[in-house]
Design an enzyme around this catalytic site. Structure first.
Site, PDB file in Angstrom:
ATOM      1  N   ILE A 130       1.668  -6.270   2.344  1.00  0.00           N
ATOM      2  CA  ILE A 130       2.584  -5.640   3.320  1.00  0.00           C
ATOM      3  C   ILE A 130       1.807  -5.196   4.562  1.00  0.00           C
ATOM      4  O   ILE A 130       0.815  -4.497   4.442  1.00  0.00           O
ATOM      5  CB  ILE A 130       3.248  -4.379   2.717  1.00  0.00           C
ATOM      6  CG1 ILE A 130       3.963  -4.704   1.414  1.00  0.00           C
ATOM      7  CG2 ILE A 130       4.183  -3.724   3.710  1.00  0.00           C
ATOM      8  CD1 ILE A 130       4.462  -3.468   0.676  1.00  0.00           C
ATOM      9  N   LYS A 199      -4.941   5.135  -1.601  1.00  0.00           N
ATOM     10  CA  LYS A 199      -4.136   4.488  -0.555  1.00  0.00           C
ATOM     11  C   LYS A 199      -3.411   5.550   0.289  1.00  0.00           C
ATOM     12  O   LYS A 199      -3.296   5.403   1.507  1.00  0.00           O
ATOM     13  CB  LYS A 199      -3.138   3.526  -1.199  1.00  0.00           C
ATOM     14  CG  LYS A 199      -3.834   2.314  -1.837  1.00  0.00           C
ATOM     15  CD  LYS A 199      -2.903   1.555  -2.745  1.00  0.00           C
ATOM     16  CE  LYS A 199      -3.532   0.294  -3.317  1.00  0.00           C
ATOM     17  NZ  LYS A 199      -2.740  -0.307  -4.395  1.00  0.00           N
TER      18      LYS A 199
HETATM   19  N1  HSE Z   1      -4.128  -2.419  -8.889  1.00  0.00           N
HETATM   20  C1  HSE Z   1      -3.521  -2.404  -7.596  1.00  0.00           C
HETATM   21  C2  HSE Z   1      -2.019  -2.317  -7.787  1.00  0.00           C
HETATM   22  C3  HSE Z   1      -3.889  -3.662  -6.864  1.00  0.00           C
HETATM   23  O1  HSE Z   1      -1.556  -2.489  -8.912  1.00  0.00           O
HETATM   24  O2  HSE Z   1      -1.304  -2.041  -6.832  1.00  0.00           O
HETATM   25  C4  HSE Z   1      -3.527  -3.647  -5.408  1.00  0.00           C
HETATM   26  O3  HSE Z   1      -4.208  -2.649  -4.706  1.00  0.00           O
END
Ligand code: HSE
Length: 400
Positions: A130, A199
């Site tokens: 995205i 994130k």
């Molecule tokens: N393990 C992460 C997820 C991978 O499941 O979103 C992508 O950052």
């Protein structure tokens, strides 16, 4: 443009595949051909065409003046951090999918890139395929961002969706997510919420231009979510999602990663499976939502390669400018207001009605000794005070 790819795992092999498959259209967009000169990995790949350009020694890459961009898709903080820093100091731009690296060292690496008119780009570090970093940096620039709420981890969203749709166990759903290449090497990073936390730290740092330490974000995962919680959510016409959210209220910025029960009116209610979505609220724009594949080889590789194109188009021009090394102090979450979903033993009925404002209740035949309620909104502090001493079986923040 000659580039090198560090790491030939899931994402690295995806990057090689995307660059080879879409060579011509990528060259048109970048203004020149992108040529992979090296792939770095500790392993050998006999029979794989990449074997011809495979190297095991980073010195060969960093000392090659022909290499203009380094793609770091190894994951983990070290040696990625050392490699990336050396690349920038050697005058090469860097594109990475590594959220741990970006969350921990993003501010410093951006500063080094800026001083040298290079680029340190990380579109793939949040939300897989995205586009969200570029929009925050280049598109939503007229607004004060008041809130960012995301489903930022594909594995947990896949697990919660499977548990709801197929009634399968947490363990089986996790195994399937792992076999599809969504999960981290250590899936605790997914299910305990740490991946979403990193994130969220990246998005919040970008939204407010200062460095958020991910260690300071209150983080709860999905390991305590049970089949009973999911059954009650269905009964209330709601769904449980792992939300990563930061909100600006006055001068305070709050951040929280935790499961949330949301109703059909919430735009994130319908985000299922491995899909991620990020809802951004700007003070003049209002709501805007970004939706797409949040994990997996090719979607993540697509985002990495989009950064390679951007870096090729912007040689000697630094484009990622917000996010200083100045620390952003998060406010205490005691003041955050939510509805609450609460499961209680039947003998707590009277206390619950005396102490809490109740919007809805539910009883399920499969759980005859308990009941569930949805409360009216209150702060975290108020909820803790009102339920003190009560035998709460489980609770989940909610948006009724
Ligand atoms: N393990 C992460 C997820 C991978 O499941 O979103 C992508 O950052």
């Amino acid at each position: 443009m000659k580039i090198a790819v560090l790491g030939y795992g899931t994402v690295g092999s995806g990057v090689v595949e995307v660059i080879r498959r879409n060579k011509d259209s990528i060259a048109k967009r970048a203004g020149e051909e992108i040529d992979i000169k090296y792939v770095l990995d500790l392993r050998d790949f006999p029979g794989d065409p990449v074997q011809d350009i495979l190297v095991h020694d980073y010195e060969q890459i960093v000392n090659d003046p022909e290499v203009g961009i380094i793609v770091e898709v190894m994951g983990g903080v070290e040696p990625a951090y050392t490699f990336v820093k050396r690349a920038l100091l050697a005058g090469k731009s860097v594109c990475t999918s590594n959220k741990e690296l970006v969350a921990r060292h993003g501010a410093e690496l951006l500063e080094i890139a800026k001083e040298r008119a290079l680029n340190f780009l990380f579109e793939a570090s949040v939300g897989g395929g995205i586009p969200i970093i570029r929009p925050l940096n280049q598109s939503i620039t007229a607004d004060e961002i008041e809130e960012i709420t995301g489903i930022l981890n594909g594995t947990t969203n896949f697990i919660l969706t499977k548990m709801r749709d197929d009634g399968c166990s947490f363990e089986d759903a996790l195994k399937e997510a792992q076999s599809l290449g969504y999960a981290e090497r250590n899936p605790a990073a997914d299910v305990e919420g740490f991946d979403a936390c990193r994130k969220l730290a990246i998005l919040t740092s970008l939204a407010y231009g200062m460095h958020v330490s991910f260690e300071e974000i209150q983080t709860e995962g999905i390991t305590n979510i049970t089949a009973a919680d999911i059954a009650y959510a269905k009964k209330f016409d709601m769904a449980i999602k792992l939300f990563a959210s930061s909100r600006k209220v006055g001068d305070n910025i709050f951040a929280l990663v935790a499961p949330k029960m949301v109703g059909v009116n919430n735009p994130l209610y319908t985000v299922n499976g491995v899909y991620n979505a990020i809802l951004v609220h700007g003070n003049v724009l209002g709501d805007v939502m970004f939706y797409g594949s949040g994990a997996g080889k090719l979607p993540t590789a697509s985002a990495v390669v989009s950064d390679v194109v951007d870096a090729t188009k912007h040689k000697h021009v630094n484009i990622m400018q917000i996010w200083s090394t100045k620390k952003l102090d998060l406010a205490s979450n005691e003041g955050l207001v939510n509805n609450f979903f609460v499961r209680l033993p039947k003998d707590e009925r009277k206390t619950a009605w005396d102490r809490l404002e109740i919007l809805k209740t539910a009883l399920l035949d499969d759980y005859p000794n308990e009941f569930a309620i949805l409360t009216s909104p209150m702060s975290e502090k108020e909820f803790a005070e009102k339920t003190e001493g009560m035998h709460v079986i489980s609770y989940i923040r909610a948006q009724a």
